[in-house]
Enzyme design. Sequence first.
Site, PDB file in Angstrom:
ATOM      1  N   GLY A 254     -15.174 -16.729   0.516  1.00 53.87           N
ATOM      2  CA  GLY A 254     -13.869 -16.184   0.858  1.00 53.87           C
ATOM      3  C   GLY A 254     -13.166 -17.056   1.872  1.00 53.87           C
ATOM      4  N   GLY A 256     -10.549 -18.105   5.295  1.00 53.98           N
ATOM      5  CA  GLY A 256     -10.131 -17.746   6.636  1.00 53.98           C
ATOM      6  C   GLY A 256     -11.213 -17.628   7.686  1.00 53.98           C
ATOM      7  N   CYS A 281     -21.295 -19.175   1.604  1.00 55.60           N
ATOM      8  CA  CYS A 281     -20.024 -19.529   2.227  1.00 55.60           C
ATOM      9  C   CYS A 281     -19.607 -18.457   3.244  1.00 55.60           C
ATOM     10  CB  CYS A 281     -18.972 -19.772   1.154  1.00 55.60           C
ATOM     11  SG  CYS A 281     -17.563 -20.736   1.718  1.00 55.60           S
ATOM     12  N   LEU A 282     -18.497 -17.746   3.025  1.00 58.58           N
ATOM     13  CA  LEU A 282     -18.126 -16.684   3.952  1.00 58.58           C
ATOM     14  C   LEU A 282     -19.205 -15.615   3.996  1.00 58.58           C
ATOM     15  CD1 LEU A 282     -15.917 -15.517   5.840  1.00 58.58           C
ATOM     16  CD2 LEU A 282     -15.039 -14.265   3.864  1.00 58.58           C
ATOM     17  N   GLN A 285     -21.654 -16.567   6.511  1.00 56.29           N
ATOM     18  CA  GLN A 285     -21.145 -16.291   7.849  1.00 56.29           C
ATOM     19  C   GLN A 285     -21.179 -14.798   8.168  1.00 56.29           C
ATOM     20  OE1 GLN A 285     -17.290 -18.129   7.534  1.00 56.29           O
ATOM     21  NE2 GLN A 285     -18.165 -20.166   7.216  1.00 56.29           N
ATOM     22  N   ASN A 323     -16.757 -25.735   0.623  1.00 59.00           N
ATOM     23  CA  ASN A 323     -15.371 -25.384   0.928  1.00 59.00           C
ATOM     24  C   ASN A 323     -15.360 -24.394   2.081  1.00 59.00           C
ATOM     25  OD1 ASN A 323     -12.695 -24.686   1.039  1.00 59.00           O
ATOM     26  ND2 ASN A 323     -12.713 -23.455  -0.825  1.00 59.00           N
ATOM     27  N   GLY A 325     -14.216 -24.048   6.609  1.00 58.45           N
ATOM     28  CA  GLY A 325     -13.717 -24.641   7.844  1.00 58.45           C
ATOM     29  C   GLY A 325     -14.382 -24.089   9.077  1.00 58.45           C
ATOM     30  N   PHE A 326     -15.369 -23.187   8.883  1.00 56.73           N
ATOM     31  CA  PHE A 326     -16.109 -22.588   9.997  1.00 56.73           C
ATOM     32  C   PHE A 326     -17.603 -22.740   9.717  1.00 56.73           C
ATOM     33  CE2 PHE A 326     -11.997 -20.618   9.894  1.00 56.73           C
ATOM     34  CZ  PHE A 326     -11.664 -20.356  11.215  1.00 56.73           C
ATOM     35  N   HIS A 399     -21.836 -24.002  -2.071  1.00 54.18           N
ATOM     36  CA  HIS A 399     -21.619 -23.287  -3.331  1.00 54.18           C
ATOM     37  C   HIS A 399     -22.624 -23.717  -4.401  1.00 54.18           C
ATOM     38  CE1 HIS A 399     -17.423 -21.444  -2.841  1.00 54.18           C
ATOM     39  NE2 HIS A 399     -17.780 -21.887  -1.660  1.00 54.18           N
ATOM     40  N   GLU A 401     -22.495 -22.765  -7.667  1.00 54.58           N
ATOM     41  CA  GLU A 401     -22.029 -22.547  -9.041  1.00 54.58           C
ATOM     42  C   GLU A 401     -21.498 -23.807  -9.716  1.00 54.58           C
ATOM     43  OE1 GLU A 401     -18.296 -22.745  -6.871  1.00 54.58           O
ATOM     44  OE2 GLU A 401     -20.225 -21.840  -6.410  1.00 54.58           O
TER      45      GLU A 401
END
Length: 453
Positions: A254, A256, A281-282, A285, A323, A325-326, A399, A401
């Site tokens: 996801g 942001g 990914c998100l 986190q 992909n 940014g955190f 990722h 996939e």
Amino acid sequence: MSKISQQLLSGTSKAAGAPAALALEDGAVFYGTACAAAGEAFGEICFNTSLEGYLEVATDPSYAGQIITMTYPQIGNYGVNPEDAQSAAPALRGLVVRDMCTTPSNWRSKLSLHEFLRQHNVVAIEGVDTRALVRHVRDHGAQRAIISTLDLSKESLLAKVRASESLVGQNLAATVSCSKPFTHGIVDLPESHAFAQAPAPAPRFKVVAYDCGVKRSILDGLVRAGCDVTCVPWDTPAERVLQQAPDGVFLSNGPGDPEAVEGTYSQVEKLLGKVPVFGICLGHQMMCKAAGADIEKLKFGHRGGNHPVMNLRTRRVEITAQNHGFGLLFPSLGPLVPELSGGFKGHEDDLRFWVRAGIAPVVQNERFGRIQLTHVNLNDGTAEGIAFLDIPAFSVQYHPEANPGPTDAHYLFTAFARLMEGREDYLDIDIAADRLAGWKFGAEGACEEACNA
């Protein structure tokens, strides 16, 4: 556009676009021409180093709030097939390319990329020196930006971009999540992919997936691993998920700032230890936040299909698609357990220390017991994966996939299936043997079938 560029373009079938500009909040301005919808777009500038997969990138919900720069010089040369899209519509704010191909050539192409972007009202600019732009972002960091086909004034553009909203602090996952639950199974796999991928197996596991901006190919990967998937909105209460008695819970990618997605990680904290959990990914986190960890904003993030990551448990290196940014600050999960960390007692900022030492260190987390660092980024030494040793849960920052990207990390879907089976060695998989699982490349008749399709 220079006079030489105009002269060269006049001898081709490609029409010249209207003037356009890209401005960054630090004062850098790049000029080019419009190659999609007219208008203005605001977002955080970032770059992706993938050589292909531009449609998958453009339709990845993780890019909500961002303006993407593609580093490969020509984009759009094989066109667009809507069945390769990762969501119903692009979530990115804008696109920056060196050259947009308007006459694609591929047997699967249905329309050109610039037509697809125009249909979805996405603003894009071409003719930009993307090498210079990427070097600038790499040196000065991600920042707010604007693409405009309406305003070419540097002063006006800078005033607008500096008044725009920052990505930090925004809950963008809520903007791309589903509004109500939906299912994803064998019948939802793209028919046009059948020439390359074998039929999916019958489902063995019931999985609930938190949709924080999930890519379609990730859901396909779960289905091909034997899962019958029910997707739920990003803030679905844990109690409602557990009432479905799932064999496992998946936490999706996801966009942001993860700090702003409290509605997900507060529920993940209630799920950990109750059911096997896998996050990417998100979702990774979210698991880290549920365990009380700190998350940092990376200078310019990891985006592309060529990031090397080492699995500390198997000592195998994976070339991965990323992909984000955190990232996780691994020491914030807890103090090291020396007897499980090669005798070392102190944390290292650069996690490539553990790569060189040949150790997968373990910390003692006050909420969930022992947590192991399983994966490390070999480019910058940041954390790429963790495994909970006292409960059935693991996560990675990248990722699996491969849409777009390499298939080295496909084994993570297999690992999730093994986790739901209760196997302690679920992550100890030979990626060389697993990376082509489910693909028909090399199988007898595969080439003929593709050519006749």
